[in-house]
Motif scaffolding. Structure first.
Motif, PDB file in Angstrom:
ATOM      1  N   ASP A 202      25.987 -48.488  34.012  1.00  0.00           N
ATOM      2  CA  ASP A 202      27.198 -49.246  33.679  1.00  0.00           C
ATOM      3  C   ASP A 202      26.820 -50.449  32.832  1.00  0.00           C
ATOM      4  O   ASP A 202      25.652 -50.800  32.685  1.00  0.00           O
ATOM      5  CB  ASP A 202      27.939 -49.686  34.939  1.00  0.00           C
ATOM      6  CG  ASP A 202      29.425 -49.899  34.693  1.00  0.00           C
ATOM      7  OD1 ASP A 202      29.864 -49.804  33.520  1.00  0.00           O
ATOM      8  OD2 ASP A 202      30.168 -50.153  35.660  1.00  0.00           O
ATOM      9  N   ALA A 203      27.856 -51.081  32.278  1.00  0.00           N
ATOM     10  CA  ALA A 203      27.681 -52.242  31.408  1.00  0.00           C
ATOM     11  C   ALA A 203      27.969 -53.518  32.174  1.00  0.00           C
ATOM     12  O   ALA A 203      28.838 -53.554  33.050  1.00  0.00           O
ATOM     13  CB  ALA A 203      28.624 -52.131  30.215  1.00  0.00           C
ATOM     14  N   VAL A 204      27.248 -54.563  31.826  1.00  0.00           N
ATOM     15  CA  VAL A 204      27.529 -55.907  32.330  1.00  0.00           C
ATOM     16  C   VAL A 204      28.266 -56.641  31.221  1.00  0.00           C
ATOM     17  O   VAL A 204      27.684 -56.975  30.190  1.00  0.00           O
ATOM     18  CB  VAL A 204      26.224 -56.644  32.693  1.00  0.00           C
ATOM     19  CG1 VAL A 204      26.540 -58.040  33.214  1.00  0.00           C
ATOM     20  CG2 VAL A 204      25.420 -55.855  33.712  1.00  0.00           C
ATOM     21  N   LEU A 205      29.561 -56.870  31.410  1.00  0.00           N
ATOM     22  CA  LEU A 205      30.380 -57.460  30.345  1.00  0.00           C
ATOM     23  C   LEU A 205      30.186 -58.965  30.229  1.00  0.00           C
ATOM     24  O   LEU A 205      30.319 -59.532  29.153  1.00  0.00           O
ATOM     25  CB  LEU A 205      31.853 -57.134  30.581  1.00  0.00           C
ATOM     26  CG  LEU A 205      32.212 -55.641  30.485  1.00  0.00           C
ATOM     27  CD1 LEU A 205      33.695 -55.443  30.705  1.00  0.00           C
ATOM     28  CD2 LEU A 205      31.789 -55.058  29.146  1.00  0.00           C
ATOM     29  N   ALA A 206      29.892 -59.612  31.335  1.00  0.00           N
ATOM     30  CA  ALA A 206      29.628 -61.057  31.319  1.00  0.00           C
ATOM     31  C   ALA A 206      28.365 -61.307  32.134  1.00  0.00           C
ATOM     32  O   ALA A 206      28.222 -60.769  33.234  1.00  0.00           O
ATOM     33  CB  ALA A 206      30.804 -61.830  31.908  1.00  0.00           C
ATOM     34  N   ASP A 207      27.460 -62.119  31.592  1.00  0.00           N
ATOM     35  CA  ASP A 207      26.190 -62.360  32.269  1.00  0.00           C
ATOM     36  C   ASP A 207      26.402 -62.838  33.698  1.00  0.00           C
ATOM     37  O   ASP A 207      25.630 -62.494  34.599  1.00  0.00           O
ATOM     38  CB  ASP A 207      25.377 -63.390  31.491  1.00  0.00           C
ATOM     39  CG  ASP A 207      24.956 -62.880  30.113  1.00  0.00           C
ATOM     40  OD1 ASP A 207      25.145 -61.675  29.858  1.00  0.00           O
ATOM     41  OD2 ASP A 207      24.459 -63.687  29.305  1.00  0.00           O
ATOM     42  N   ALA A 208      27.455 -63.626  33.915  1.00  0.00           N
ATOM     43  CA  ALA A 208      27.704 -64.187  35.245  1.00  0.00           C
ATOM     44  C   ALA A 208      28.076 -63.124  36.274  1.00  0.00           C
ATOM     45  O   ALA A 208      28.010 -63.376  37.482  1.00  0.00           O
ATOM     46  CB  ALA A 208      28.816 -65.234  35.164  1.00  0.00           C
ATOM     47  N   GLU A 209      28.467 -61.929  35.810  1.00  0.00           N
ATOM     48  CA  GLU A 209      28.858 -60.857  36.738  1.00  0.00           C
ATOM     49  C   GLU A 209      27.664 -60.079  37.283  1.00  0.00           C
ATOM     50  O   GLU A 209      27.798 -59.289  38.219  1.00  0.00           O
ATOM     51  CB  GLU A 209      29.796 -59.871  36.024  1.00  0.00           C
ATOM     52  CG  GLU A 209      31.107 -60.485  35.566  1.00  0.00           C
ATOM     53  CD  GLU A 209      31.927 -59.501  34.734  1.00  0.00           C
ATOM     54  OE1 GLU A 209      31.436 -58.376  34.495  1.00  0.00           O
ATOM     55  OE2 GLU A 209      33.043 -59.863  34.332  1.00  0.00           O
ATOM     56  N   LEU A 210      26.488 -60.291  36.702  1.00  0.00           N
ATOM     57  CA  LEU A 210      25.341 -59.459  37.035  1.00  0.00           C
ATOM     58  C   LEU A 210      24.906 -59.616  38.487  1.00  0.00           C
ATOM     59  O   LEU A 210      24.546 -58.633  39.138  1.00  0.00           O
ATOM     60  CB  LEU A 210      24.173 -59.793  36.095  1.00  0.00           C
ATOM     61  CG  LEU A 210      22.912 -58.945  36.268  1.00  0.00           C
ATOM     62  CD1 LEU A 210      23.219 -57.475  36.006  1.00  0.00           C
ATOM     63  CD2 LEU A 210      21.812 -59.426  35.330  1.00  0.00           C
ATOM     64  N   ALA A 211      24.936 -60.824  39.013  1.00  0.00           N
ATOM     65  CA  ALA A 211      24.456 -61.052  40.380  1.00  0.00           C
ATOM     66  C   ALA A 211      25.271 -60.255  41.398  1.00  0.00           C
ATOM     67  O   ALA A 211      24.711 -59.596  42.282  1.00  0.00           O
ATOM     68  CB  ALA A 211      24.496 -62.548  40.709  1.00  0.00           C
ATOM     69  N   ALA A 212      26.604 -60.316  41.283  1.00  0.00           N
ATOM     70  CA  ALA A 212      27.449 -59.564  42.208  1.00  0.00           C
ATOM     71  C   ALA A 212      27.224 -58.063  42.058  1.00  0.00           C
ATOM     72  O   ALA A 212      27.229 -57.310  43.046  1.00  0.00           O
ATOM     73  CB  ALA A 212      28.914 -59.900  41.976  1.00  0.00           C
ATOM     74  N   ASP A 213      27.015 -57.612  40.817  1.00  0.00           N
ATOM     75  CA  ASP A 213      26.771 -56.200  40.573  1.00  0.00           C
ATOM     76  C   ASP A 213      25.467 -55.753  41.233  1.00  0.00           C
ATOM     77  O   ASP A 213      25.417 -54.709  41.898  1.00  0.00           O
ATOM     78  CB  ASP A 213      26.719 -55.953  39.067  1.00  0.00           C
ATOM     79  CG  ASP A 213      26.779 -54.478  38.717  1.00  0.00           C
ATOM     80  OD1 ASP A 213      27.230 -53.685  39.558  1.00  0.00           O
ATOM     81  OD2 ASP A 213      26.380 -54.105  37.605  1.00  0.00           O
TER      82      ASP A 213
END
Length: 463
Positions: A202-213
């Motif tokens: 999958d894609a990480v659209l915003a860097d800040a979303e990576l941790a939760a992902d």
């Protein structure tokens, strides 16, 4: 439809059994579902973090990678063997110095301190990352083995053949999910890795979303209790297996992973399992001249290896066109979803060739079909690319990023949530209070869950 079950696995087969004399194939959808899954046992986890030079710009990328890796480390349950690998033109250990370490308060703190020192520099040779992961997993053959691969770029420091060789060598040794961050990664490349290693890209659209992902991926991995399941497919003298594709939770052509294990017997490795269900599209070639009219005949049989449960694929030759022209609803649904993905990919090819107007129209067609098929996940991704005009046509939105296109490509391989997943089997572990159930998607979660690995709902909202 036939239904057979025993503790461990349930099988359900959807098909229309009637064939006309001119038919050459029989299609069926096999649903495989785990039941009475006990709390997970031994597990091993490796985090493969791209530290190539491109991760240094913008600086938020490497910072997000450090934070996400730390969150993943915190999400590991005690006792899980884990390690962190820095991936550049070669693979090197970040923590521990060698092998894997058991997760506890001390090793988590040490690992996070090492992760904070990650810096970017060098090339990208993913085969070395995967090969090191396979070597780290070798001492744990009975554990659930899982890796996460994060990258922001293409595999440019080696040939595609070298990566293929590594994937072939790693197949069956561990499962791997992959995430693309930034705008320079290749969706097809991530799909190739995850298709071979039974994961999801999958894609990480915003860097800040990576941790939760990352936290969700680890939580999902921690819920797996079965290290490996192989499906055995048996054909008849008058049938052959044309293809087998996983169609839920994601679309993966698995035909190339089949292995012959005896006369007319094939086995398909499917990776690790938790409390979940998956669906597979089976297509059998059939010599209808060998069938007896108006008589049910077995065309094939599918069974999980080691489980006393199986499901038969049937065929009945008929001259009644009303019967033979019927298409099973579930087969039709997955066929339509495959067609939807084809439209999304065709639009991408046009977009890359510079035919932006044509690409926008094709993505618009895909959006309408996604809405029809109730694929809201893909519809959201496509709406980032196109907007519909007052004339009913579609045009590309301004400021479309490469990651938005990649997100749509990867989203087209994710099947819409199946009704069969709505009510997972709950075993003794849940009754004893060792697990909880996500209120949103009903996935079984461990007691230590911080986020649902399926729908990313925070545990505070899971109930």
């Amino acid at each position: 439809m036939s239904l057979e079950s025993e503790p461990g696995f349930e099988l359900e087969l959807d098909q229309t059994k009637y064939l006309s004399p001119s038919d050459e194939t029989m299609h069926a959808i096999l649903k495989v579902r785990t039941v009475n899954v006990r709390p997970p046992g031994e597990a091993a986890e490796v985090l493969l973090v791209d530290c190539s030079a491109s991760m240094d710009w913008p600086p938020t990328k490497i910072a997000a990678a450090r934070q996400a890796t730390s969150v993943a480390i915190d999400t590991l349950r005690d006792g899980v063997h884990f390690g962190v690998v820095s991936g550049t033109g070669r693979a090197s250990m970040v923590y521990p110095a060698r092998g894997l370490a058991p997760a506890n308060a001390e090793t988590r703190a040490e690992a996070k301190a090492a992760v904070r020192r990650l810096i970017a520099g060098g090339g990208t040779a993913m085969s070395t990352w995967l090969t090191l992961a396979a070597r780290l997993f070798e001492p744990y053959p009975d554990a659930v083995r899982h890796a996460i691969l994060l990258t922001d770029g293409k595999n440019q420091s080696e040939t595609p053949e070298r990566l293929d060789q590594a994937l072939a060598a790693c197949a069956g040794k561990f499962d791997c999910d992959a995430r693309g961050i930034g705008d320079d990664w290749d969706a097809a490349e991530l799909e190739r890795i995850c298709g071979a290693l039974h994961g999801q890209a999958d894609a990480v659209l915003a860097d800040a979303e990576l941790a939760a992902d990352f936290g969700g991926l680890i939580e999902s991995s921690m819920g797996r209790a079965i290290p490996e399941l192989r499906l055995r497919i048996t054909t008849m003298p008058f049938t052959g297996l044309r293809f087998v594709k996983q169609v839920y939770p994601s679309l993966v052509d698995m035909t190339g992973q089949l292995r012959a294990v005896g006369e007319r017997k094939l086995e398909l490795p499917t990776g690790g399992w938790g409390a979940e269900h998956r669906e597979y599209h089976l297509c059998f070639d059939v010599d209808t001249s060998a069938l007896v009219r108006d008589k049910d005949m077995q065309l094939g049989r599918v069974e999980p290896v080691g489980a006393a449960v199986s499901s038969a694929v049937l065929g009945c030759l008929t001259d009644d066109l009303t019967l033979s022209s019927q298409l099973d609803e579930n087969v039709s649904k997955h066929t339509e979803h495959a067609e939807l993905r084809a439209v999304v990919l065709d639009a991408q090819r046009r977009y890359q060739a510079g035919a932006v107007t044509e690409a926008a129209q094709r993505w618009g067609e895909a959006l309408r079909l996604a809405i029809k098929l109730k694929d809201e996940n893909l519809a959201v991704r496509l709406r980032r690319l196109v907007t519909e005009g007052s004339d009913g046509g579609f045009r590309l939105k301004p400021g479309v990023r490469a990651r938005d296109v990649g997100s749509a490509i990867l989203g087209s391989a994710m099947a819409p949530r199946s009704p069969a997943a709505a009510e997972p089997e709950r075993g003794d572990a849940e009754k004893d209070g060792d697990v909880r159930v996500c209120r949103k998607c009903q996935r079984i979660l461990s007691r230590r869950a911080k986020v649902c690995g399926q729908c990313r709902t925070p545990v505070e909202s899971a109930g």
